[in-house]
Design an enzyme around this catalytic site. Sequence first.
Site, mmCIF file in Angstrom:
data_model
loop_
_atom_site.group_PDB
_atom_site.id
_atom_site.type_symbol
_atom_site.label_atom_id
_atom_site.label_comp_id
_atom_site.label_asym_id
_atom_site.label_seq_id
_atom_site.Cartn_x
_atom_site.Cartn_y
_atom_site.Cartn_z
ATOM 1 N N ASP A 1 0.893 -1.216 0.071
ATOM 2 C CA ASP A 1 -0.064 0.023 -0.003
ATOM 3 C C ASP A 1 0.825 1.137 0.044
ATOM 4 O O ASP A 1 1.967 1.213 0.433
ATOM 5 C CB ASP A 1 -1.028 -0.175 0.979
ATOM 6 C CG ASP A 1 -0.045 -0.195 2.444
ATOM 7 O OD1 ASP A 1 0.671 -1.018 2.479
ATOM 8 O OD2 ASP A 1 -0.637 0.557 3.389
ATOM 9 N N GLU B 1 -0.145 -0.800 5.823
ATOM 10 C CA GLU B 1 0.917 -0.454 6.679
ATOM 11 C C GLU B 1 0.934 0.955 6.860
ATOM 12 O O GLU B 1 1.152 1.646 7.826
ATOM 13 C CB GLU B 1 2.256 -0.670 6.135
ATOM 14 C CG GLU B 1 3.340 -0.555 7.074
ATOM 15 C CD GLU B 1 4.203 0.803 7.098
ATOM 16 O OE1 GLU B 1 4.933 0.859 7.756
ATOM 17 O OE2 GLU B 1 3.681 1.733 6.063
#
Length: 377
Positions: free
Chosen positions: A68, A134
């Site tokens: 991400d 994250e």
Amino acid sequence: MTEPVIALTKALIAERSISPDDKNCQKMIIDRLKPLGFVIEEVNIGKTKNLWAYHGNGKTLMFAGHTDVVPAGDESKWRYPPFEPTIDENGVLYGRGAADMKSGVAAMVCAAESFVKKYPNHTGRVAFLLTSDEEAEATDGTVKVVDLLIKRQEKIDYCIVGEPSSDSVLGDQIKNGRRGSLTANLVVHGIQGHVAYPHLADNPVHKFAPALNELVTTEWDNGNEYFPQTTMQIANINGGTGAENVVPGDLSVQFNFRYSSELTDEMIKAKVNAILQKHNLNYTLKWRLSGQPFLTPQGELTEAAASAIKNFTQLDSKLSTSGGTSDGRFIAKLGCQVIEFGVLNKTIHKVNENVNFQDVITLQAIYIDILERLLLA
């Protein structure tokens, strides 16, 4: 001909995988690892995609990272469209996630591919733990997979988190630990009233001012040989109704501690409460612990990484615990040696995030070298 690691980096950047939406990043990686004989397990929780994969048995080196990215912001301010990876005339690759950390993920995957193809019957185990959670909440990602691995009694010996750890040049530093992060959300309660009649009100801003001074001037510790001293920073203060003639009823204050291994979160909480009570405040206080400090002392992993870096860059890398938090804080619970090593961190989360083309190629070579040092020894 484009290097495979650059082609994969560009393919990953092209996926608009704003946390926690992975788009097709992990599928792309699975499609590369599965034909090599990797055992693949998708551990998807809510909107978060997680991948646990491994090849071989025995002593385990795990690569960890995230697919991400943070939002690109105003895309008109970018030199090139942030999700259209572009290499300029100087060999610099632009795109959101170029440094944080799609180049690191690509280097890991391509390093594992090369290692397994060269040593199909290698000793030890090469593993991956990837998440799409994250950069945002970090609640359904690595932390949940680590809990699952602990429950299964999986033994992990070494972990390399491919975060952008380098400062000025690739390989100048290895992160072998991180400080803890603890956030306080404080509300100081007063009595709202008219500014012309202060005796009928109780101004929480005035009441909190001496306590604020004590909080920001307190020396929380002196650090130690691995960590700098603990710091406390005010992040947000908000009070008032927006009217110039109203004494606020409440004052909201948010502050964060980045703390060394000299302290625990409970020690910090106790000291903060003591200060607030000393100043006779009426308050409500809620805490959020983002991560405990962790440290990997010099040993097999740090030495293998330093030797591999020296082999390809001629640099003597230093160990560092500076910077913010990472998923390494969760992985440390597995009891393994953990380091973070990746490309430069100068442009992460910025407009025109970028990475040097050659650094990505060198990073892959360093990862292969580390694998050989630790799993073939």
